[in-house]
Design a protein around this motif. Structure first.
Motif, PDB file in Angstrom:
ATOM      1  N   GLY A   1     -20.051   5.932 -14.401  1.00 37.61           N
ATOM      2  CA  GLY A   1     -20.232   5.782 -15.838  1.00 37.61           C
ATOM      3  C   GLY A   1     -21.659   5.449 -16.202  1.00 37.61           C
ATOM      4  N   MET A   2     -22.624   6.114 -15.556  1.00 39.63           N
ATOM      5  CA  MET A   2     -24.028   5.762 -15.757  1.00 39.63           C
ATOM      6  C   MET A   2     -24.485   6.043 -17.181  1.00 39.63           C
ATOM      7  SD  MET A   2     -26.289   8.741 -13.847  1.00 39.63           S
ATOM      8  CE  MET A   2     -25.305   8.778 -12.352  1.00 39.63           C
ATOM      9  N   ASN A   3     -25.582   5.422 -17.546  1.00 35.86           N
ATOM     10  CA  ASN A   3     -26.210   5.632 -18.844  1.00 35.86           C
ATOM     11  C   ASN A   3     -26.448   7.135 -19.033  1.00 35.86           C
ATOM     12  OD1 ASN A   3     -27.828   5.706 -21.106  1.00 35.86           O
ATOM     13  ND2 ASN A   3     -29.445   4.397 -20.276  1.00 35.86           N
ATOM     14  N   PRO A   4     -25.884   7.754 -20.072  1.00 38.93           N
ATOM     15  CA  PRO A   4     -26.092   9.198 -20.275  1.00 38.93           C
ATOM     16  C   PRO A   4     -27.568   9.575 -20.394  1.00 38.93           C
ATOM     17  CG  PRO A   4     -24.324   8.389 -21.684  1.00 38.93           C
ATOM     18  CD  PRO A   4     -24.981   7.187 -21.088  1.00 38.93           C
ATOM     19  N   GLU A   5     -28.373   8.664 -20.943  1.00 40.38           N
ATOM     20  CA  GLU A   5     -29.800   8.962 -21.070  1.00 40.38           C
ATOM     21  C   GLU A   5     -30.493   8.953 -19.710  1.00 40.38           C
ATOM     22  OE1 GLU A   5     -31.053   7.612 -25.497  1.00 40.38           O
ATOM     23  OE2 GLU A   5     -30.572   5.959 -24.144  1.00 40.38           O
ATOM     24  N   LEU A   6     -30.005   8.125 -18.781  1.00 43.55           N
ATOM     25  CA  LEU A   6     -30.546   8.165 -17.420  1.00 43.55           C
ATOM     26  C   LEU A   6     -30.138   9.463 -16.735  1.00 43.55           C
ATOM     27  CD1 LEU A   6     -31.941   7.019 -14.940  1.00 43.55           C
ATOM     28  CD2 LEU A   6     -29.869   5.684 -14.449  1.00 43.55           C
ATOM     29  N   ALA A   7     -28.897   9.871 -16.930  1.00 40.52           N
ATOM     30  CA  ALA A   7     -28.451  11.146 -16.352  1.00 40.52           C
ATOM     31  C   ALA A   7     -29.317  12.298 -16.863  1.00 40.52           C
ATOM     32  CB  ALA A   7     -26.989  11.389 -16.708  1.00 40.52           C
ATOM     33  N   ALA A   8     -29.678  12.246 -18.139  1.00 43.67           N
ATOM     34  CA  ALA A   8     -30.533  13.292 -18.705  1.00 43.67           C
ATOM     35  C   ALA A   8     -31.926  13.256 -18.078  1.00 43.67           C
ATOM     36  CB  ALA A   8     -30.625  13.128 -20.221  1.00 43.67           C
ATOM     37  N   LEU A   9     -32.428  12.065 -17.771  1.00 41.89           N
ATOM     38  CA  LEU A   9     -33.731  11.955 -17.117  1.00 41.89           C
ATOM     39  C   LEU A   9     -33.709  12.630 -15.744  1.00 41.89           C
ATOM     40  CD1 LEU A   9     -34.833   8.275 -17.859  1.00 41.89           C
ATOM     41  CD2 LEU A   9     -35.927  10.351 -18.708  1.00 41.89           C
ATOM     42  N   VAL A  10     -32.626  12.412 -15.007  1.00 37.81           N
ATOM     43  CA  VAL A  10     -32.529  13.042 -13.687  1.00 37.81           C
ATOM     44  C   VAL A  10     -32.543  14.566 -13.831  1.00 37.81           C
ATOM     45  CG1 VAL A  10     -31.164  13.252 -11.580  1.00 37.81           C
ATOM     46  CG2 VAL A  10     -31.263  11.054 -12.776  1.00 37.81           C
ATOM     47  N   ARG A  11     -31.781  15.067 -14.787  1.00 35.57           N
ATOM     48  CA  ARG A  11     -31.728  16.526 -14.991  1.00 35.57           C
ATOM     49  C   ARG A  11     -33.088  17.081 -15.417  1.00 35.57           C
ATOM     50  NH1 ARG A  11     -26.908  15.157 -17.897  1.00 35.57           N
ATOM     51  NH2 ARG A  11     -25.015  15.663 -16.708  1.00 35.57           N
TER      52      ARG A  11
ATOM     53  N   GLY B   1     -38.369   3.580 -19.097  1.00 34.26           N
ATOM     54  CA  GLY B   1     -38.179   2.139 -19.167  1.00 34.26           C
ATOM     55  C   GLY B   1     -37.603   1.697 -20.490  1.00 34.26           C
ATOM     56  N   GLU B   2     -38.032   2.315 -21.577  1.00 33.09           N
ATOM     57  CA  GLU B   2     -37.519   1.962 -22.897  1.00 33.09           C
ATOM     58  C   GLU B   2     -36.047   2.332 -23.048  1.00 33.09           C
ATOM     59  OE1 GLU B   2     -41.748   2.476 -25.352  1.00 33.09           O
ATOM     60  OE2 GLU B   2     -40.196   4.034 -25.458  1.00 33.09           O
ATOM     61  N   LEU B   3     -35.667   3.485 -22.507  1.00 24.16           N
ATOM     62  CA  LEU B   3     -34.264   3.886 -22.575  1.00 24.16           C
ATOM     63  C   LEU B   3     -33.378   2.886 -21.839  1.00 24.16           C
ATOM     64  CD1 LEU B   3     -34.541   7.749 -21.984  1.00 24.16           C
ATOM     65  CD2 LEU B   3     -34.057   6.569 -24.145  1.00 24.16           C
ATOM     66  N   HIS B   4     -33.841   2.420 -20.678  1.00 23.54           N
ATOM     67  CA  HIS B   4     -33.047   1.450 -19.936  1.00 23.54           C
ATOM     68  C   HIS B   4     -32.997   0.118 -20.669  1.00 23.54           C
ATOM     69  CE1 HIS B   4     -31.292  -1.016 -16.888  1.00 23.54           C
ATOM     70  NE2 HIS B   4     -32.344  -1.809 -16.914  1.00 23.54           N
ATOM     71  N   ALA B   5     -34.131  -0.338 -21.212  1.00 25.49           N
ATOM     72  CA  ALA B   5     -34.157  -1.623 -21.924  1.00 25.49           C
ATOM     73  C   ALA B   5     -33.178  -1.609 -23.095  1.00 25.49           C
ATOM     74  CB  ALA B   5     -35.575  -1.916 -22.401  1.00 25.49           C
ATOM     75  N   ARG B   6     -33.091  -0.481 -23.778  1.00 24.84           N
ATOM     76  CA  ARG B   6     -32.161  -0.366 -24.901  1.00 24.84           C
ATOM     77  C   ARG B   6     -30.719  -0.409 -24.408  1.00 24.84           C
ATOM     78  NH1 ARG B   6     -33.765   4.556 -28.150  1.00 24.84           N
ATOM     79  NH2 ARG B   6     -32.540   5.734 -26.608  1.00 24.84           N
TER      80      ARG B   6
ATOM     81  N   ILE C   1     -33.015  -3.582  -4.436  1.00 17.73           N
ATOM     82  CA  ILE C   1     -34.202  -3.158  -3.682  1.00 17.73           C
ATOM     83  C   ILE C   1     -35.456  -3.247  -4.545  1.00 17.73           C
ATOM     84  CG2 ILE C   1     -35.238  -1.267  -2.352  1.00 17.73           C
ATOM     85  CD1 ILE C   1     -32.431  -0.175  -1.896  1.00 17.73           C
ATOM     86  N   PHE C   2     -35.306  -3.066  -5.855  1.00 19.55           N
ATOM     87  CA  PHE C   2     -36.450  -2.998  -6.764  1.00 19.55           C
ATOM     88  C   PHE C   2     -36.221  -3.972  -7.910  1.00 19.55           C
ATOM     89  CE2 PHE C   2     -38.846  -0.929 -10.289  1.00 19.55           C
ATOM     90  CZ  PHE C   2     -40.099  -0.871  -9.691  1.00 19.55           C
ATOM     91  N   ASP C   3     -37.224  -4.771  -8.229  1.00 21.49           N
ATOM     92  CA  ASP C   3     -37.114  -5.773  -9.286  1.00 21.49           C
ATOM     93  C   ASP C   3     -36.776  -5.106 -10.625  1.00 21.49           C
ATOM     94  OD1 ASP C   3     -37.459  -7.830 -11.165  1.00 21.49           O
ATOM     95  OD2 ASP C   3     -39.143  -8.718 -10.083  1.00 21.49           O
ATOM     96  N   ASN C   4     -35.581  -5.401 -11.121  1.00 18.91           N
ATOM     97  CA  ASN C   4     -35.101  -4.753 -12.338  1.00 18.91           C
ATOM     98  C   ASN C   4     -35.850  -5.171 -13.590  1.00 18.91           C
ATOM     99  OD1 ASN C   4     -31.503  -4.754 -11.469  1.00 18.91           O
ATOM    100  ND2 ASN C   4     -33.273  -3.892 -10.407  1.00 18.91           N
ATOM    101  N   ARG C   5     -36.710  -6.193 -13.489  1.00 20.81           N
ATOM    102  CA  ARG C   5     -37.477  -6.639 -14.654  1.00 20.81           C
ATOM    103  C   ARG C   5     -38.760  -5.845 -14.858  1.00 20.81           C
ATOM    104  NH1 ARG C   5     -37.824 -12.738 -12.544  1.00 20.81           N
ATOM    105  NH2 ARG C   5     -38.583 -11.486 -10.800  1.00 20.81           N
ATOM    106  N   LEU C   6     -39.157  -5.049 -13.873  1.00 25.32           N
ATOM    107  CA  LEU C   6     -40.405  -4.297 -13.979  1.00 25.32           C
ATOM    108  C   LEU C   6     -40.270  -3.141 -14.962  1.00 25.32           C
ATOM    109  CD1 LEU C   6     -41.463  -4.216 -10.212  1.00 25.32           C
ATOM    110  CD2 LEU C   6     -42.482  -5.568 -12.047  1.00 25.32           C
ATOM    111  N   PRO C   7     -41.358  -2.795 -15.652  1.00 30.66           N
ATOM    112  CA  PRO C   7     -41.271  -1.742 -16.674  1.00 30.66           C
ATOM    113  C   PRO C   7     -40.941  -0.369 -16.108  1.00 30.66           C
ATOM    114  CG  PRO C   7     -43.559  -2.397 -16.318  1.00 30.66           C
ATOM    115  CD  PRO C   7     -42.707  -3.398 -15.606  1.00 30.66           C
ATOM    116  N   GLN C   8     -41.142  -0.168 -14.805  1.00 26.36           N
ATOM    117  CA  GLN C   8     -40.841   1.126 -14.196  1.00 26.36           C
ATOM    118  C   GLN C   8     -39.350   1.304 -13.895  1.00 26.36           C
ATOM    119  OE1 GLN C   8     -43.268  -0.931 -12.953  1.00 26.36           O
ATOM    120  NE2 GLN C   8     -45.120   0.164 -13.589  1.00 26.36           N
ATOM    121  N   TYR C   9     -38.558   0.237 -14.031  1.00 24.65           N
ATOM    122  CA  TYR C   9     -37.140   0.348 -13.702  1.00 24.65           C
ATOM    123  C   TYR C   9     -36.412   1.148 -14.772  1.00 24.65           C
ATOM    124  CZ  TYR C   9     -32.380  -0.932 -12.370  1.00 24.65           C
ATOM    125  OH  TYR C   9     -31.061  -0.880 -11.979  1.00 24.65           O
TER     126      TYR C   9
END
Length: 560
Positions: A264-274, A356-361, A249-257
């Motif tokens: 098994g999601m990225n633990p750092e993404l899970a922390a962002l949600v919390r 965005g940086e956490l996801h890029a890593r 739905i959303f372009d994964n190349r954009l910096p906001q992604y």
């Protein structure tokens, strides 16, 4: 949409012909089926309708998966016909997928003659009891003259609110019955739109946030809707996480992604949600996987403020009680968001940049394990990401092999990720065939595990018969990988029922007439993939991978 001029001009007709006339009037151009004697009158009527493409699968489960995938791709109900009894039970998987994926689907099922109903006649099933918990509506047509009315209602039900599956039972004597010709009814199209009075409150809540996070999901996102949503996100510079298997739905190349709310999601993404102080949920139901088993957001009142936009009022407050609930389908919701005036300054720019940086890593492909043998799947997916066109369609089923795909492939356009959110194995190949038939000029790739592929390998015959030159990548690690992963965690070293004794996949594909190769190294993959794309017929590439490499960064110590 075809006009009603296609309807039979004779004074009398049959129930089967009325049904096909109704399909034509409602814009149907393709049906998927496995033929059965219980609906021969429909097959005969289809013979006279060259404007409807009839795709014959080799298994009813595959036919239903194809129809469900077609519904995902078009936003219109995918159409499937199967015979009674075994045909219906086989096809039930497609109904369950359509329910959990919010996909419009109509399954037409043969039924015993009305005079035999209730006697447990040959292959009789009580369809309302069987499908009642997984379909939006189940109806048995007991009067041929009502076929136009009930078909129109089936289309309206499948597409209204939260889209989903409808099951229509067709007794044999109703289909063969002589009845007066009647104009075919056309289902109305009406999408729910947001209350414009909600816009000021929505904007105020966003402006007051310090750590906002958008959770994006749901079905039936058109290119226009996705474009409107993207414009809103970029104007406001908000971080976006996509729900399970809704990454396109959303372009994964954009910096906001910010990543994928997956198993098994990225633990750092899970922390962002919390850590977020405001969740803007658009389209998504906020289901189990996207919420980490309902732990990242705690029902019924999450710690984060919640704005929830969804097409179906019944989903708003069903699990989570939002601070602001807005009923709206995807397109008007995206238009509403795009129309919100962005603030002159934003308190969350650093928060968005960090997301965005956490996801890029996290998206960087790790180096292969020093002891690994066979192909490193990360390098394969990275090659697909670099070389496939933006409009390429990738289909997959269920299994740990999909972790690499969802993590390392960047989706760019809506309706390019065709995958079951309900986690159904075997979905990839039938879905890819449907996608290639719908978009013959686009590259369509099926990524499948060995166990997943073996659910419907016979559909290679369908791909050959109906000129659907898909490229199938079979990831062969000789086991049911997801189940083995959980087995090793709970019962280490006690392997039970998770090994696979596989066929020669190349020889199997060649026997159907497909192009096929076995690829032994990541370096050999690019050339093999280009040969497969250029073959002009369905192609299969078997990739031998290390069974110990069960996820991109784990090592299955208990195996081998």
């Amino acid at each position: 949409m075809a006009s009603n001029s296609t309807v039979s001009n004779a004074s009398t007709t049959t129930g089967g012909r009325l049904l096909v006339d109704a399909l034509t009037a409602n814009g149907v151009d393709r049906v998927f089926c496995v033929p059965g004697e219980s609906y021969l009158d429909v097959l005969d009527a289809l013979h006279a309708h060259a404007d409807i493409d009839v795709v014959v699968a080799k298994h009813e489960g595959a036919a239903a998966n194809m129809a469900e995938a077609d519904g995902k791709l078009t936003g219109r109900p995918g159409i499937c016909f199967v015979t009674r009894g075994p045909g219906a039970t086989h096809a039930s998987i497609g109904v369950h997928i359509a329910q959990q994926d919010s996909t419009p689907l109509i399954l037409f099922v043969g039924q015993v003659p009305t005079r035999e109903l209730g006697r447990e006649a040959f292959q009789e099933i009580d369809y309302p009891s069987m499908f009642g918990g997984i379909a939006k509506w189940v109806v048995s047509v007991d009067d041929a003259t009502r076929i136009p009315e009930l078909v129109a209602r089936a289309f309206a039900c499948a597409t209204s609110g939260r889209p989903g599956p409808v099951v229509v039972a067709l007794p044999e004597d109703v289909l063969s019955a002589a009845c007066p010709s009647a104009p075919a009814a056309v289902a109305p199209t009406a999408a729910s739109g947001p209350d414009p009075d909600a816009a000021p409150r929505l904007r105020e809540m966003l402006v007051q946030a310090r750590r906002p996070l958008v959770l994006l999901g749901g079905s039936n996102w058109s290119e226009r809707a996705a474009s409107d949503f993207s414009a809103f996100v970029q104007a406001w510079n908000l971080p976006v996480a996509c729900a399970f298997r809704r990454q396109d739905i959303f372009d994964n190349r954009l910096p906001q992604y910010a990543g994928h709310l997956s198993l098994g999601m990225n633990p750092e993404l899970a922390a962002l949600v919390r850590d977020a102080d405001l969740i803007l949920a658009v389209g998504t139901r906020l289901g189990e996987i996207a919420t980490g088993g309902y732990t990242l957001l705690t029902p019924p009142r999450p710690a984060q403020k919640l704005i929830h936009l969804h097409a179906d009022a019944a989903e708003l407050g069903r699990v989570y009680q939002p601070d602001l609930a807005i009923q709206s389908a995807a397109a008007p919701a995206a238009a509403l968001l795009r129309g919100l005036e962005a603030p002159a300054s934003r308190a969350w720019d650093d928060w968005t940049r960090r997301a965005g940086e956490l996801h890029a890593r996290y998206q960087v492909v790790p180096a292969p394990h020093a002891e690994a043998r066979g192909i490193d799947l990360g390098q394969v997916i990275a090659h697909l990401d670099r070389t496939l066109p933006d409009d390429a369609i990738i289909a997959n089923g269920a299994g740990n092999y999909a972790v690499w795909l969802h993590r390392f492939y960047r989706y760019r356009q809506p309706r390019t990720e065709i995958a079951p959110t309900c986690g159904a194995m075997g979905y990839g190949l039938p879905a890819a065939i449907a996608a290639k038939l719908r978009h013959p000029d686009r590259t369509v790739v099926c990524v499948s595990g060995d166990g997943c592929f073996l659910m419907y390998p016979q559909e290679l015959a369908t791909a050959l018969q109906f000129d659907s030159p898909v490229v199938v990548i079979v990831v062969n690690n000789g086991m049911y990988g997801t189940i083995r992963m959980h087995q090793e965690k709970r019962f280490p070293g006690r392997v039970s029922a998770t090994d696979l004794r596989n066929p020669d996949f190349v020889a199997l594909a060649l026997s159907f007439g497909a192009h096929a190769e076995r690829v032994e190294s990541a370096d050999a993959f690019p050339a093999a993939f280009e040969r497969a794309r250029a073959a002009g017929r369905p192609a299969l590439l078997e990739l031998r991978t290390d069974p110990r490499q069960i996820t991109p960064q784990s090592w299955l110590a208990g195996h081998g």
